[in-house]
Structures are given as structure tokens and as C-alpha cells.
Design an enzyme around this catalytic site. Structure first.
Site, PDB file in Angstrom:
ATOM      1  N   GLY A 287       2.315  -3.022  -4.733  1.00 42.17           N
ATOM      2  CA  GLY A 287       1.811  -3.133  -6.097  1.00 42.17           C
ATOM      3  C   GLY A 287       1.956  -1.801  -6.793  1.00 42.17           C
ATOM      4  O   GLY A 287       2.789  -1.617  -7.682  1.00 42.17           O
TER       5      GLY A 287
ATOM      6  N   GLY B  29       0.770  -1.229   0.000  1.00 40.17           N
ATOM      7  CA  GLY B  29       0.000   0.000   0.000  1.00 40.17           C
ATOM      8  C   GLY B  29       0.800   1.278   0.000  1.00 40.17           C
ATOM      9  O   GLY B  29       0.236   2.369   0.087  1.00 40.17           O
TER      10      GLY B  29
ATOM     11  N   ARG C  23     -10.006   4.551 -12.847  1.00 43.04           N
ATOM     12  CA  ARG C  23      -9.763   5.024 -11.484  1.00 43.04           C
ATOM     13  C   ARG C  23     -10.447   6.353 -11.152  1.00 43.04           C
ATOM     14  O   ARG C  23     -11.054   6.486 -10.079  1.00 43.04           O
ATOM     15  CB  ARG C  23      -8.259   5.129 -11.207  1.00 43.04           C
TER      16      ARG C  23
ATOM     17  N   TYR D 214      -3.186  -0.237 -11.800  1.00 42.17           N
ATOM     18  CA  TYR D 214      -4.645  -0.288 -11.899  1.00 42.17           C
ATOM     19  C   TYR D 214      -5.142   0.552 -13.075  1.00 42.17           C
ATOM     20  O   TYR D 214      -6.215   1.144 -13.025  1.00 42.17           O
ATOM     21  CB  TYR D 214      -5.296   0.152 -10.578  1.00 42.17           C
TER      22      TYR D 214
ATOM     23  N   CYS E 190     -20.175   6.869 -23.206  1.00 44.37           N
ATOM     24  CA  CYS E 190     -21.513   7.431 -22.999  1.00 44.37           C
ATOM     25  C   CYS E 190     -21.934   7.289 -21.539  1.00 44.37           C
ATOM     26  O   CYS E 190     -22.834   6.519 -21.197  1.00 44.37           O
ATOM     27  CB  CYS E 190     -22.517   6.752 -23.923  1.00 44.37           C
ATOM     28  N   GLU E 191     -21.236   7.995 -20.665  1.00 44.47           N
ATOM     29  CA  GLU E 191     -21.537   8.053 -19.240  1.00 44.47           C
ATOM     30  C   GLU E 191     -21.163   9.439 -18.743  1.00 44.47           C
ATOM     31  O   GLU E 191     -20.083   9.949 -19.058  1.00 44.47           O
ATOM     32  CB  GLU E 191     -20.719   7.020 -18.448  1.00 44.47           C
TER      33      GLU E 191
ATOM     34  N   TYR F  28     -12.943   5.798  -8.163  1.00 46.32           N
ATOM     35  CA  TYR F  28     -12.432   6.190  -6.852  1.00 46.32           C
ATOM     36  C   TYR F  28     -12.311   7.703  -6.664  1.00 46.32           C
ATOM     37  O   TYR F  28     -11.763   8.142  -5.650  1.00 46.32           O
ATOM     38  CB  TYR F  28     -11.028   5.613  -6.619  1.00 46.32           C
TER      39      TYR F  28
END
Length: 432
Positions: free
Chosen positions: A289, A234, A326, A391, A362-363, A330
Site C-alpha cells: 500500500g 508493508g 500520522r 495514509y 485546537c489540540e 503514530y
């Protein structure tokens, strides 16, 4: 910082326009030197005691990057059978893979056992299940090794969706159930070879991690003859680097971590054991990671439209949320640099103004960067999204039936090589 990609010579003298001319947009571009630098840094977190850094491959599973991790001496964590197979393909031996799944079917345990990969169990029921699988496969009791994931009661991260420790997450076994762990282990003649934890992702303050390490080592005293203790990962990276955000204080963190380990070693090796076999110094592990790969990649997208709606300026690119999810998932921040005719436009001057960088999906949530102070973007520019190596591609999708992008690696000698070709519509059709 004036320009990250200029400061680090990210493209190693290559013109980004020429790169996208050859490989198209959107395009993930990796820098080999940065990747190796970050991987080497995590391999040196602990030097006084036996230690390995286990790269968490869910951050980026490209086989060519996994080969770099192998060359840099890292071991790896896998979350699925697919990731184990990726690691085998990249050349990792079974001894350097740790399977850390969550709520999986017995078939996945069977695959790991038959391929000699040690598994961590995330719940009491999963511990029961792997015990049954060991028995069904007639594995000798001496070879029934596994680990358990402990929830340390401490969590940290940049968003509640990435906090993986504490009382409100789905991960790990609470300390109160440790007697039940021993009961199940005895029932199936399991050897609890290790314990592991993970408190969350992208923390820049080391203290919560150090607290979790201290707590896990306290819990470790309840387990005899542990072969390894995995503290999780992390470590964060400065996503706001254009605002001069500081790096994760790795050297300070290492200095504060070592005495915690020393106190544990001195106590653990002197504890009495039921078996009469003295506890040895276990192998310590971590699970970085993001830190290994995030800063090693940028994402290049073409600006196809700039428009003004109700006093707002929208910079429309071909980097949709299918390519980088992401920010939509998030509310994550990625710095953006604008490239015109192969050169970065400096983030300075009176012409800077707020613009929102969007994708082509389309969002309404398809936003890469909201209300950012940027130099005026124009049709045909390249939007360069920084810190896209973790990610990024690993969470890509083909939403809106848009094929996934290509990936290229700028090697240490400056040569640009393709490490994943661009997906095609034919690829999307193959599963029908």
C-alpha cells in the site's frame, strides 16, 4: 539529499505558488510518474511463479489513482464495502478485488458474495458467519470459496500501532486453530481457496518479512489445493530522505525471496492429498500500500504565523492534524522543505535552527514536525511535507469543522489536473 522535490523535479516545471494560487492550501499534490514507477516495481516482486501485487487501497482511495493502479496491472485489496465500491467505480472487475475485512456485519459479506468478490476471514466466528450467509443466499457448495487470514506469530513495523502480526495483535487466526478452520469449512461446505497474512507496515529490513513468508508457507502445507497464498505487504519507504536514508532494498529482497518460494513449490506439489487431486503451484500475492503511493505525493501548506515561546520557535501552518494525522497518531516522521517565492530554500548554511511545524487545530498534539533543523521560515512561505501519499488524505477528517483539502495530479506531460475538489462547509452540512 539537497532537495527531494528539486532532485526528482516533482512539480515538472510548474511553480508550486501558481499551483496553490489555483487550488488553495492545504493541498495534496501527486506526481504521476513516481506513482507509476513504484506501482511497476511492486508488480515485479515475483517473476518466476504466478504472482500479483494487490494494492492495499486503504493507503489512498482516490479513484483517479486507482485507475492508474489498474493501468499498471495491479489487483487490489479492500477493507470495506465502501472500498469495493470505489474499486468498481475505478473500473476494477470483481476478479481483481480481494476483500480483507476485520470484524464486519453479515451485510458486508452478503454484498461481497453477491458481487462475486472473494473474502478473507479474520476469525473463526467470522468464518462461521460467512458460512451462514452462503447458506442463507443458497449459494451452491462449489461456489462457496473464501480465504482465511493467518496470524503468523511474526510482526514488524515502525510503531506498535501498525504491527499487524504476532501474539499481541487483533488480526488473524492463530495456527493452533487450523483444525477448527477445517471443521467449520466442512460444516458449511466451504472451499478454503487461499490463506493470507500481514505482519505490519513500514519495515525497511526485509528479514522479518522473509521469516513470515517462510512460516506461512510451512503453514500452507496443511491446506490442500490452495489457489493462492497472500504474503501481505508493508514494504517501507525512506521517510528520512533528506538525511540520505536508503530505499527499501527491493532487488536484494527479491533475490532472497525466490529460493524460499522454490523450496515450497517443490515440496507442496508433491504432498499427498486426501482428495487425490495433486496440489498445483498457487498464485502468490503481496499487499503493498504505502510503497505504491507514499512518495508520489507532497502536501503543501501556507505558513500563517511564526512565533517564539520560551525559547522555542513555532511555525504555524494550515496543515492541521485533520489534514495529516500520522505525526499525531503514530509519531511519524515527514521531511519538510520550505518554499519561498516558488523556490526551495536549501537545507544548508549557518542560519539553520530548530523549529517546530504545527497546524491550525485546537489540540496540543497538532504537530507536524518537532524540533527540526530548518532554514528560517517566514509568514507567507509554503511548507512542503514530503511522502504524504499514503495514509494522508485517506485518514483526513473534518475535525474542528475544517473541510478536507483538494488533491491535484501532475501528469506525465506536466499538466496539473484536479482529481478531488476542496470540500466546503455546505458539504459538511449535508448530512444534518
Amino acid at each position: 539529499m539537497e532537495s527531494f522535490i528539486n532532485t526528482v523535479d516533482f512539480f515538472k516545471g510548474n511553480n508550486p505558488e501558481e499551483i496553490v494560487m489555483n487550488y488553495g492550501t492545504p493541498l495534496y499534490v501527486y506526481n504521476e510518474d513516481i506513482l507509476r514507477n513504484r506501482m511497476h516495481a511492486v508488480s515485479q516482486v515475483i517473476t518466476k511463479y504466478p504472482y500479483t501485487a494487490n494494492y492495499s487501497v486503504k493507503a489512498n482511495t482516490n479513484i483517479h489513482l486507482l485507475k492508474i493502479a489498474l493501468e499498471e496491472g495491479l489487483n487490489c485489496d479492500a477493507m470495506s464495502v465502501g472500498e469495493i465500491q470505489m474499486l468498481f467505480k475505478a473500473g476494477f472487475p470483481k476478479e481483481r478485488i480481494f476483500f480483507v475485512p476485520n470484524n464486519v456485519a453479515p451485510e458486508e459479506f452478503k454484498f461481497a458474495i453477491e458481487n462475486g468478490v472473494i473474502t478473507s476471514l479474520d476469525s473463526l466466528e467470522q468464518l462461521e458467519l460467512i458460512g451462514q450467509v452462503f447458506c442463507d443466499l443458497n449459494v451452491k457448495p462449489a461456489d462457496r470459496k473464501c480465504a482465511v487470514r493467518i496470524n503468523p506469530g511474526v510482526g514488524a513495523g515502525h510503531h506498535e500501532k501498525v504491527v499487524t502480526g504476532g501474539k499481541k495483535t487483533k488480526f488473524g487466526i492463530s495456527e493452533e486453530f487450523i483444525p477448527k478452520i477445517f471443521e467449520i469449512a466442512q460444516k458449511y461446505e466451504l472451499k478454503i481457496a487461499g490463506i493470507n497474512q500481514h505482519i505490519g507496515s513500514l519495515f525497511m529490513d526485509p528479514q522479518p518479512y522473509l521469516d513470515a513468508v517462510t512460516n506461512l508457507l510451512r503453514i500452507a502445507d496443511q491446506f490442500e489445493n490452495l489457489e493462492f497464498i497472500d504474503f501481505g505487504g508493508g514494504y517501507g519507504i525512506p521517510y528520512h530522505k533528506l538525511d540520505d536514508e536508503k530505499d527499501f532494498p527491493m532487488e536484494d529482497f527479491k533475490k532472497r525471496l525466490e529460493p524460499i518460494l522454490t523450496d515450497f513449490v517443490e515440496t507442496y506439489t508433491k504432498l499427498p492429498t486426501k482428495s487425490g487431486i495433486p496440489n498445483k503451484i498457487p498464485l502468490f500475492k503481496s499487499e503493498p500500500g504505502r510503497f505504491c503511493v507514499a512518495e508520489g505525493s507532497v502536501l503543501l501548506g501556507r505558513v500563517h504565523a511564526v512565533k517564539h515561546n520560551n525559547g522555542k520557535t513555532f511555525v504555524g501552518t494550515d496543515v492541521g492534524m485533520n489534514v495529516l494525522v500520522r505525526p499525531s497518531m503514530y509519531d511519524s516522521w515527514h521531511d519538510v522543505e520550505i518554499i519561498r517565492d516558488g523556490k526551495v530554500i536549501p537545507h544548508a548554511g549557518s542560519d539553520m535552527f530548530e523549529q517546530t511545524v504545527t497546524g491550525n487545530i485546537c489540540e496540543s498534539g497538532d504537530i507536524l514536525a518537532k524540533d527540526r533543523l530548518l532554514p528560517p521560515a517566514k509568514h507567507g512561505d509554503l511548507a512542503c511535507i514530503l511522502d504524504a501519499g499514503a495514509y494522508g488524505f485517506s485518514m483526513c477528517s473534518s475535525y474542528n469543522s475544517r473541510p478536507r483539502p483538494a488533491e491535484v495530479l501532475v501528469k506525465s506531460d506536466g499538466k496539473v489536473v484536479q482529481i478531488r475538489r476542496r470540500e466546503t462547509i455546505e458539504d459538511l452540512m449535508r448530512c444534518f
